[in-house]
Enzyme design. Structure first.
Site, PDB file in Angstrom:
ATOM      1  N   HIS A   1       5.613   4.408  12.432  1.00 16.98           N
ATOM      2  CA  HIS A   1       5.718   4.179  10.877  1.00 16.98           C
ATOM      3  C   HIS A   1       6.599   5.306  10.582  1.00 16.98           C
ATOM      4  O   HIS A   1       6.223   6.578  10.272  1.00 16.98           O
ATOM      5  CB  HIS A   1       4.108   4.517  10.837  1.00 16.98           C
ATOM      6  CG  HIS A   1       3.881   4.880   9.197  1.00 16.98           C
ATOM      7  ND1 HIS A   1       3.173   3.553   8.528  1.00 16.98           N
ATOM      8  CD2 HIS A   1       4.314   5.615   8.081  1.00 16.98           C
ATOM      9  CE1 HIS A   1       3.080   3.892   7.246  1.00 16.98           C
ATOM     10  NE2 HIS A   1       3.687   5.090   6.945  1.00 16.98           N
TER      11      HIS A   1
ATOM     12  N   ARG B   1       0.949  -1.140  -0.090  1.00 17.59           N
ATOM     13  CA  ARG B   1       0.158  -0.087   0.025  1.00 17.59           C
ATOM     14  C   ARG B   1       0.875   1.434   0.124  1.00 17.59           C
ATOM     15  O   ARG B   1       0.830   1.780  -1.064  1.00 17.59           O
ATOM     16  CB  ARG B   1      -1.016   0.011   1.215  1.00 17.59           C
ATOM     17  CG  ARG B   1      -1.927   1.030   1.012  1.00 17.59           C
ATOM     18  CD  ARG B   1      -1.669   2.383   1.627  1.00 17.59           C
ATOM     19  NE  ARG B   1      -1.132   2.470   3.049  1.00 17.59           N
ATOM     20  CZ  ARG B   1      -0.382   3.477   3.247  1.00 17.59           C
ATOM     21  NH1 ARG B   1      -0.427   4.529   2.627  1.00 17.59           N
ATOM     22  NH2 ARG B   1       0.061   3.616   4.464  1.00 17.59           N
ATOM     23  N   ASP B   2       1.581   1.588   1.127  1.00 18.38           N
ATOM     24  CA  ASP B   2       2.485   2.755   1.193  1.00 18.38           C
ATOM     25  C   ASP B   2       3.426   2.863   0.112  1.00 18.38           C
ATOM     26  O   ASP B   2       3.788   3.894  -0.454  1.00 18.38           O
ATOM     27  CB  ASP B   2       2.916   2.878   2.528  1.00 18.38           C
ATOM     28  CG  ASP B   2       3.412   4.246   2.981  1.00 18.38           C
ATOM     29  OD1 ASP B   2       4.036   4.868   2.059  1.00 18.38           O
ATOM     30  OD2 ASP B   2       3.272   4.475   4.157  1.00 18.38           O
TER      31      ASP B   2
ATOM     32  N   CYS C   1       4.234   9.354  -0.008  1.00 22.64           N
ATOM     33  CA  CYS C   1       2.858   9.602  -0.103  1.00 22.64           C
ATOM     34  C   CYS C   1       2.898  10.396  -1.032  1.00 22.64           C
ATOM     35  O   CYS C   1       3.604  11.552  -1.216  1.00 22.64           O
ATOM     36  CB  CYS C   1       2.556  10.190   1.420  1.00 22.64           C
ATOM     37  SG  CYS C   1       1.006  10.896   1.079  1.00 22.64           S
TER      38      CYS C   1
ATOM     39  N   ASN D   1       9.435   3.846   3.793  1.00 26.87           N
ATOM     40  CA  ASN D   1       9.474   3.541   5.266  1.00 26.87           C
ATOM     41  C   ASN D   1      10.676   2.742   5.590  1.00 26.87           C
ATOM     42  O   ASN D   1      11.471   2.425   4.620  1.00 26.87           O
ATOM     43  CB  ASN D   1       8.184   2.404   5.456  1.00 26.87           C
ATOM     44  CG  ASN D   1       6.881   3.124   5.491  1.00 26.87           C
ATOM     45  OD1 ASN D   1       6.452   3.427   4.325  1.00 26.87           O
ATOM     46  ND2 ASN D   1       6.309   3.426   6.402  1.00 26.87           N
TER      47      ASN D   1
ATOM     48  N   HIS E   1       9.189   6.958   8.090  1.00 27.70           N
ATOM     49  CA  HIS E   1       9.848   6.928   6.657  1.00 27.70           C
ATOM     50  C   HIS E   1      11.332   7.414   6.920  1.00 27.70           C
ATOM     51  O   HIS E   1      11.752   7.852   8.268  1.00 27.70           O
ATOM     52  CB  HIS E   1       9.019   8.168   6.052  1.00 27.70           C
ATOM     53  CG  HIS E   1       7.709   7.534   5.397  1.00 27.70           C
ATOM     54  ND1 HIS E   1       7.498   7.057   4.096  1.00 27.70           N
ATOM     55  CD2 HIS E   1       6.355   7.554   5.990  1.00 27.70           C
ATOM     56  CE1 HIS E   1       6.317   6.486   3.974  1.00 27.70           C
ATOM     57  NE2 HIS E   1       5.807   6.717   5.216  1.00 27.70           N
TER      58      HIS E   1
HETATM   59  P1  HMG Z   1     -13.073  14.303  -1.705  1.00 27.75           P
HETATM   60  O1  HMG Z   1     -13.014  14.778  -3.241  1.00 27.75           O
HETATM   61  O2  HMG Z   1     -12.851  15.280  -0.711  1.00 27.75           O
HETATM   62  O3  HMG Z   1     -14.337  13.449  -1.475  1.00 27.75           O
HETATM   63  O4  HMG Z   1     -12.179  13.155  -1.359  1.00 27.75           O
HETATM   64  P2  HMG Z   1     -15.882  13.802  -1.925  1.00 27.75           P
HETATM   65  O5  HMG Z   1     -16.748  13.186  -0.687  1.00 27.75           O
HETATM   66  O6  HMG Z   1     -16.263  15.267  -2.207  1.00 27.75           O
HETATM   67  O7  HMG Z   1     -16.221  12.880  -3.239  1.00 27.75           O
HETATM   68  C1  HMG Z   1     -15.588  13.325  -4.504  1.00 27.75           C
HETATM   69  C2  HMG Z   1     -15.542  12.225  -5.194  1.00 27.75           C
HETATM   70  O8  HMG Z   1     -14.719  10.997  -4.764  1.00 27.75           O
HETATM   71  C3  HMG Z   1     -16.902  11.595  -5.430  1.00 27.75           C
HETATM   72  O9  HMG Z   1     -16.775  10.882  -6.851  1.00 27.75           O
HETATM   73  C4  HMG Z   1     -16.751  10.448  -4.386  1.00 27.75           C
HETATM   74  O10 HMG Z   1     -17.992   9.364  -4.618  1.00 27.75           O
HETATM   75  C5  HMG Z   1     -15.560   9.932  -4.391  1.00 27.75           C
HETATM   76  P3  HMG Z   1     -17.669  11.725  -8.095  1.00 27.75           P
HETATM   77  O11 HMG Z   1     -19.058  12.047  -7.412  1.00 27.75           O
HETATM   78  O12 HMG Z   1     -16.855  13.139  -8.115  1.00 27.75           O
HETATM   79  O13 HMG Z   1     -17.362  10.765  -9.328  1.00 27.75           O
HETATM   80  N1  HMG Z   1     -15.196   9.120  -3.402  1.00 27.75           N
HETATM   81  C6  HMG Z   1     -14.755   7.857  -3.350  1.00 27.75           C
HETATM   82  N2  HMG Z   1     -14.315   7.156  -4.367  1.00 27.75           N
HETATM   83  C7  HMG Z   1     -13.736   5.924  -4.051  1.00 27.75           C
HETATM   84  N3  HMG Z   1     -13.232   5.749  -2.686  1.00 27.75           N
HETATM   85  C8  HMG Z   1     -13.632   6.441  -1.463  1.00 27.75           C
HETATM   86  C9  HMG Z   1     -14.186   7.576  -2.060  1.00 27.75           C
HETATM   87  N4  HMG Z   1     -14.835   8.565  -1.355  1.00 27.75           N
HETATM   88  C10 HMG Z   1     -15.276   9.668  -1.731  1.00 27.75           C
HETATM   89  N5  HMG Z   1     -13.326   6.153  -0.415  1.00 27.75           N
HETATM   90  C11 HMG Z   1     -10.996  11.357  -0.622  1.00 27.75           C
HETATM   91  C12 HMG Z   1     -11.855  12.623  -0.284  1.00 27.75           C
HETATM   92  C13 HMG Z   1     -10.536  11.080   1.142  1.00 27.75           C
HETATM   93  C14 HMG Z   1     -11.956  10.400  -1.079  1.00 27.75           C
HETATM   94  C15 HMG Z   1      -9.838  11.544  -1.423  1.00 27.75           C
HETATM   95  O14 HMG Z   1      -9.451  12.959  -0.868  1.00 27.75           O
HETATM   96  C16 HMG Z   1      -8.890  10.531  -1.342  1.00 27.75           C
HETATM   97  O15 HMG Z   1      -9.245   9.612  -1.947  1.00 27.75           O
HETATM   98  N6  HMG Z   1      -7.458  10.900  -1.003  1.00 27.75           N
HETATM   99  C17 HMG Z   1      -6.599   9.953  -1.093  1.00 27.75           C
HETATM  100  C18 HMG Z   1      -5.556   9.855   0.245  1.00 27.75           C
HETATM  101  C19 HMG Z   1      -4.518   8.915   0.076  1.00 27.75           C
HETATM  102  O16 HMG Z   1      -4.867   7.781  -0.400  1.00 27.75           O
HETATM  103  N7  HMG Z   1      -3.398   9.276   0.462  1.00 27.75           N
HETATM  104  C20 HMG Z   1      -2.162   8.415   0.730  1.00 27.75           C
HETATM  105  C21 HMG Z   1      -2.525   7.485   1.622  1.00 27.75           C
HETATM  106  S1  HMG Z   1      -2.097   8.307   3.260  1.00 27.75           S
HETATM  107  C22 HMG Z   1      -0.489   8.248   3.706  1.00 27.75           C
HETATM  108  O17 HMG Z   1       0.277   7.452   2.801  1.00 27.75           O
HETATM  109  C23 HMG Z   1       0.114   8.217   4.943  1.00 27.75           C
HETATM  110  C24 HMG Z   1       0.298   7.051   5.723  1.00 27.75           C
HETATM  111  O18 HMG Z   1       1.255   6.235   5.261  1.00 27.75           O
HETATM  112  C25 HMG Z   1       1.041   7.415   7.362  1.00 27.75           C
HETATM  113  C26 HMG Z   1       2.151   8.361   7.203  1.00 27.75           C
HETATM  114  O19 HMG Z   1       3.272   7.970   6.465  1.00 27.75           O
HETATM  115  O20 HMG Z   1       2.108   9.298   7.788  1.00 27.75           O
HETATM  116  C27 HMG Z   1      -1.019   6.472   6.026  1.00 27.75           C
HETATM  117 MG    MG Z   2       3.319   6.303   5.270  1.00 29.47          MG
END
Ligand code: HMG
Ligand code: MG
Length: 304
Positions: free
Chosen positions: A212, A17-18, A245, A254, A214
């Site tokens: 976690h 995933r990450d 990310c 990581n 990095h």
């Molecule tokens: P948004 O645009 O604010 O959401 O996104 P919305 O509710 O306004 O919806 C917009 C569109 O997204 C709509 O579709 C929804 O249906 C759809 P449309 O009508 O425009 O076709 N939607 C979704 N589609 C699929 N799955 C869903 C979903 N929710 C809404 N769950 C949202 C908000 C959170 C979905 C968006 O910002 C997003 O997907 N962000 C991705 C964030 C991400 O994956 N980041 C990387 C992971 S985090 C990370 O790496 C850190 C970590 O490793 C820890 C660390 O290192 O610190 C965990």
């Molecule tokens: Mg991470």
């Protein structure tokens, strides 16, 4: 000295995933499945498989349902856990339809990062988690949580430990069984990790915290060691140090799982992971990505 350290740690492998969320190329589902199979064969029992986020935001995770479905009917379904990221109820429901038994929500200790990563404020993110937590509780699904930017934010700079502690406590209180503290951009040093854990463990038991880290600034193994000394026993890691990310520019992967396992072996800390088999998993994914394993340990051991 190692008497004070834990005897065993639990590794949460986050490479699929990450790691793969951050690749520019989209990796075929079959390659992800092969990688996850090799990781499970190496002894990893907690493998974060994918993210039920918007495919428009993170196209690399668009095959989430197909991947998770295949894993749950695959050879390691009974022994491995495959948690998945779910940012909201919609993601949770899709994950459940695909068979998810454990999910992870992700919040940030920095407002700027929260906006960039999930398009809402910290408070709004907690509101989004509420119906998800209720559904998970009703379904008997375990929920893990991340607090990103636990040391620093790529947009707004240093983050105070008290801010992380307050958010971690809130997520715990909402029902998350474990809070993983993410040094998203890898700026932390061991002294800062100690301060962070002192602050957070005053509000959430250490047994419910994970690290976690990095490795952007080459501090990840040192930070794991500092956390071990503080009594932490759960670490996220990424095979071949994959990752970053998409919303944290410049962040690299990581701590490499290979390096974490080697560190633990040297300290007589059990991980349940076979290092040679893990190296084979790293070699496989690096070959698929067309690169040399960036982990120094993997490079050194490849020449033996
Ligand atoms: P948004 O645009 O604010 O959401 O996104 P919305 O509710 O306004 O919806 C917009 C569109 O997204 C709509 O579709 C929804 O249906 C759809 P449309 O009508 O425009 O076709 N939607 C979704 N589609 C699929 N799955 C869903 C979903 N929710 C809404 N769950 C949202 C908000 C959170 C979905 C968006 O910002 C997003 O997907 N962000 C991705 C964030 C991400 O994956 N980041 C990387 C992971 S985090 C990370 O790496 C850190 C970590 O490793 C820890 C660390 O290192 O610190 C965990
Ligand atoms: Mg991470």
């Amino acid at each position: 000295m190692s008497e004070a350290l834990p005897k065993r740690v639990r590794i949460v492998e986050v490479g699929p995933r990450d790691g793969l969320q951050n690749e520019t190329q989209v990796i075929p589902t079959a390659v992800k499945l092969e990688l996850i199979g090799l990781l499970a064969q190496a002894g990893l029992r907690n493998i974060e498989a994918t993210a039920f986020v918007s495919p428009r935001w993170v196209p690399q995770m668009a095959d989430h349902a197909e991947l998770l479905g295949a894993l749950h009917s695959g050879p390691h379904a009974e022994t491995a856990r495959y948690p998945v990221l779910t940012p909201n109820l919609r993601g949770y429901e899709s994950a459940r339809r695909a068979g998810a038994r454990e999910v992870a929500v992700f919040a940030a200790a920095s407002e700027a990062f929260s906006q960039k990563n999930i398009n809402c404020s910290i408070a709004q993110s907690l509101q989004r988690f509420e119906p998800l937590m209720a559904a998970a509780q009703a379904d008997g699904v375990a929920v893990r949580a991340y607090v990103s930017c636990a040391v620093g934010c790529p947009y707004s700079g240093p983050v105070a430990p008290a801010q992380v502690a307050a958010l971690a406590a809130e997520l715990k209180q909402m029902g998350c069984y474990e809070i993983s503290l993410g040094d998203t951009i890898g700026v932390g040093t061991p002294g800062q990790i100690r301060q962070l854990l002192d602050a957070v463990a005053a509000q959430v038991p250490m047994a419910c915290l994970a690290g976690h880290f990095h490795d952007t600034y080459g501090q990840a193994v040192a930070n794991v060691y500092a956390a071990l000394e503080c009594g932490m026993t759960v670490f996220d890691a990424s095979v071949a140090g994959l990752g970053g990310c998409p919303y944290a520019p410049g962040a690299s992967g990581n701590v490499a799982t290979e390096e974490l396992v080697y560190l633990c072996q040297g300290l007589d800390i059990e991980t349940g992971v076979d290092l040679q088999q893990l190296l084979a998993a790293g070699a496989y994914i690096c070959a698929q990505l067309g690169r040399v394993n960036p982990s120094k340990l993997a490079r050194a051991m490849a020449t033996k």
